[in-house]
Design an enzyme around this catalytic site. Structure first.
Site, PDB file in Angstrom:
ATOM      1  CB  CYS A 222      68.338  72.637  38.430  1.00  0.00           C
ATOM      2  SG  CYS A 222      69.015  71.050  37.927  1.00  0.00           S
TER       3      CYS A 222
ATOM      4  CG  HIS B 185      66.533  74.605  35.165  1.00  0.00           C
ATOM      5  ND1 HIS B 185      67.853  74.485  34.810  1.00  0.00           N
ATOM      6  CD2 HIS B 185      66.124  73.359  35.562  1.00  0.00           C
ATOM      7  CE1 HIS B 185      68.236  73.231  34.989  1.00  0.00           C
ATOM      8  NE2 HIS B 185      67.210  72.528  35.432  1.00  0.00           N
TER       9      HIS B 185
ATOM     10  CG  ASN C  97      69.252  70.050  33.567  1.00  0.00           C
ATOM     11  OD1 ASN C  97      69.954  70.935  34.037  1.00  0.00           O
ATOM     12  ND2 ASN C  97      68.254  69.486  34.236  1.00  0.00           N
TER      13      ASN C  97
HETATM   14  N1  COA Z   1      65.437  56.057  25.634  1.00  0.00           N
HETATM   15  C1  COA Z   1      64.435  55.211  25.296  1.00  0.00           C
HETATM   16  N2  COA Z   1      63.498  54.816  26.178  1.00  0.00           N
HETATM   17  C2  COA Z   1      63.567  55.317  27.430  1.00  0.00           C
HETATM   18  C3  COA Z   1      64.582  56.187  27.842  1.00  0.00           C
HETATM   19  C4  COA Z   1      65.547  56.561  26.888  1.00  0.00           C
HETATM   20  N3  COA Z   1      66.552  57.394  27.177  1.00  0.00           N
HETATM   21  N4  COA Z   1      64.382  56.503  29.136  1.00  0.00           N
HETATM   22  C5  COA Z   1      63.283  55.856  29.540  1.00  0.00           C
HETATM   23  N5  COA Z   1      62.801  55.127  28.508  1.00  0.00           N
HETATM   24  C6  COA Z   1      61.625  54.264  28.492  1.00  0.00           C
HETATM   25  C7  COA Z   1      61.216  53.797  29.856  1.00  0.00           C
HETATM   26  O1  COA Z   1      61.953  52.652  30.239  1.00  0.00           O
HETATM   27  C8  COA Z   1      59.746  53.483  29.651  1.00  0.00           C
HETATM   28  O2  COA Z   1      59.635  52.249  29.015  1.00  0.00           O
HETATM   29  P1  COA Z   1      58.421  51.261  29.396  1.00  0.00           P
HETATM   30  O3  COA Z   1      57.176  52.016  29.006  1.00  0.00           O
HETATM   31  O4  COA Z   1      58.696  50.072  28.543  1.00  0.00           O
HETATM   32  O5  COA Z   1      58.539  51.022  30.855  1.00  0.00           O
HETATM   33  C9  COA Z   1      59.300  54.549  28.636  1.00  0.00           C
HETATM   34  O6  COA Z   1      60.517  55.032  28.016  1.00  0.00           O
HETATM   35  C10 COA Z   1      58.571  55.713  29.245  1.00  0.00           C
HETATM   36  O7  COA Z   1      59.288  56.131  30.386  1.00  0.00           O
HETATM   37  P2  COA Z   1      58.823  57.352  31.261  1.00  0.00           P
HETATM   38  O8  COA Z   1      59.758  57.540  32.402  1.00  0.00           O
HETATM   39  O9  COA Z   1      57.362  57.220  31.544  1.00  0.00           O
HETATM   40  O10 COA Z   1      59.011  58.542  30.192  1.00  0.00           O
HETATM   41  P3  COA Z   1      58.607  60.048  30.322  1.00  0.00           P
HETATM   42  O11 COA Z   1      57.716  60.413  29.216  1.00  0.00           O
HETATM   43  O12 COA Z   1      58.188  60.410  31.709  1.00  0.00           O
HETATM   44  O13 COA Z   1      59.985  60.782  30.027  1.00  0.00           O
HETATM   45  C11 COA Z   1      61.711  61.946  31.181  1.00  0.00           C
HETATM   46  C12 COA Z   1      61.069  60.611  30.910  1.00  0.00           C
HETATM   47  C13 COA Z   1      62.853  61.748  32.159  1.00  0.00           C
HETATM   48  C14 COA Z   1      62.249  62.500  29.862  1.00  0.00           C
HETATM   49  C15 COA Z   1      60.642  62.916  31.763  1.00  0.00           C
HETATM   50  O14 COA Z   1      59.957  62.310  32.827  1.00  0.00           O
HETATM   51  C16 COA Z   1      61.233  64.202  32.223  1.00  0.00           C
HETATM   52  O15 COA Z   1      61.812  64.944  31.448  1.00  0.00           O
HETATM   53  N6  COA Z   1      61.082  64.522  33.530  1.00  0.00           N
HETATM   54  C17 COA Z   1      61.676  65.728  34.072  1.00  0.00           C
HETATM   55  C18 COA Z   1      63.076  65.404  34.418  1.00  0.00           C
HETATM   56  C19 COA Z   1      63.939  66.612  34.611  1.00  0.00           C
HETATM   57  O16 COA Z   1      63.890  67.523  33.837  1.00  0.00           O
HETATM   58  N7  COA Z   1      64.750  66.590  35.671  1.00  0.00           N
HETATM   59  C20 COA Z   1      65.639  67.623  36.004  1.00  0.00           C
HETATM   60  C21 COA Z   1      64.894  68.728  36.631  1.00  0.00           C
HETATM   61  S1  COA Z   1      65.979  69.870  37.297  1.00  0.00           S
END
Ligand code: COA
Length: 319
Positions: free
Chosen positions: A111, A246, A276
């Site tokens: 990215c 980004h 993304n």
């Molecule tokens: N829909 C519904 N629930 C979801 C889900 C989805 N698409 N994806 C994950 N969950 C659930 C998980 O299983 C978890 O459930 P649990 O509490 O029962 O275990 C809960 O939601 C919370 O998960 P978590 O991973 O803690 O969520 P988060 O708030 O960290 O959000 C992301 C997840 C991926 C959206 C977030 O971490 C993020 O955006 N990170 C940056 C990623 C990124 O941008 N990467 C590319 C960079 S170049």
């Protein structure tokens, strides 16, 4: 001499998959995705390839700039999802646009790729090696995600963006870039290492991500590198007109703006529409802002990319 943008272009596949469509494939909801990421839909390739999308974006940039493609001396294409390992996608683009005098190569820094390619192009221009350089970011993330993994497949989309830089006198360009290979396991895609007979590692051929680790990394490192570039330039934050970051997650961008104590209105976003698209997010957004006439001559623009590697980079230039 510095590279001034004289043309931009972008391409997104016609097929659109919104959050409701995704909720039919994995257990998720429009509400969850919008709240956690700001993403509403993504464009997904059908027959298109990464180099096809890159070529279409490049054609649009050439058309807008009005230059003869034969004047382009170098094409740097940032991608981590080219349909071929070689020939590189940049050479396909060269063929598509008829840039007969251009050298071309691909760069992979996920990215962060476009910002690093942009910095590289600026270095060629300031060293007097090239006068006209095309920089492209293009990715087909739909080929890399595991469509059964709801924590990653909701985040990504496909697309391409291109800019053409021409050597002119102007405000010096300031840039910085960093990597942290130790934290590489936070975001991986290992398909190139998979052997057909190595079925046990099948799951590695998709994106694996520690979402929270990547989130924290971005929120910490992007403000740091922006401050670093401003220090280098001897400029203040409030002298920057647009922060083109980004487009990974609306909450990351909001957190960066907050840390920098800068109004969110200076951080344009389009991830609701495209999600993304990895190396393509920054040039697609630049093209949108350019075509809407949001960017005015003389304004200061800060680019910043971050992602797998881990890698992060920034560039400050005058529009
Ligand atoms: N829909 C519904 N629930 C979801 C889900 C989805 N698409 N994806 C994950 N969950 C659930 C998980 O299983 C978890 O459930 P649990 O509490 O029962 O275990 C809960 O939601 C919370 O998960 P978590 O991973 O803690 O969520 P988060 O708030 O960290 O959000 C992301 C997840 C991926 C959206 C977030 O971490 C993020 O955006 N990170 C940056 C990623 C990124 O941008 N990467 C590319 C960079 S170049």
């Amino acid at each position: 001499m510095v590279g001034k943008i004289c043309g931009t272009g972008s391409y997104a596949p016609h097929r659109v998959m919104d959050n409701h469509d995704l909720a039919k494939i994995v257990e998720t909801s429009d509400e969850w995705i919008r709240e956690r990421t700001g993403i509403g839909k993504r464009h997904i390739i059908e027959e298109e390839t990464t180099s096809y999308m890159a070529g279409q974006a490049a054609l649009r940039a050439v058309e807008q700039s009005g230059i003869d493609p034969a004047e382009i001396e170098l094409i740097i294409l940032a991608t981590s999802s080219s349909e071929t390992v070689f020939p590189c996608a940049a050479c396909e683009v060269q063929k598509t646009i008829g840039a007969v005098h251009a050298a071309g190569y691909d760069m992979n820094a996920a990215c962060t790729g476009f910002v690093l390619a942009f910095n590289t192009a600026q270095a060629y221009i300031s060293a007097g090696i090239c006068k006209t350089v095309m920089v492209i970011g293009a990715d087909s993330m739909s080929n890399l995600v595991d469509w059964t993994d709801r924590s990653t497949c909701i985040l990504f989309g496909d697309g391409a963006g291109a800019v053409i830089l021409r050597a002119e006198e102007g405000m010096p360009v300031h840039m910085a870039a960093h990597s942290d290979g130790v934290k590489g396991p936070a975001l991986t895609e290992l398909s190139r290492h998979r052997k057909d007979w190595d079925k046990e590692n099948d799951s590695e051929s998709y994106i694996h991500m520690d979402g929270q680790a990547v989130f924290k990394f971005a929120v910490r490192k992007v403000p740091e590198i922006i401050e670093e570039v401003l220090d280098q330039a001897g400029m203040r934050l409030d002298e920057v007109d647009h922060f083109v970051l980004h487009q990974a997650n609306r909450r990351i961008i909001e957190a960066v703006a907050k840390r920098l104590k800068t109004d969110i209105s200076k951080f344009p976003m389009n991830l609701e529409e495209y999600a993304n698209t990895s190396a393509a997010t920054v040039p697609i957004l630049l093209d949108e802002l350019n075509r809407k006439d949001v960017l005015k001559r003389g304004e200061k623009v800060m680019l910043s990319g971050f992602g797998a590697g881990l890698t992060w980079a920034a560039c400050l230039f005058e529009w």
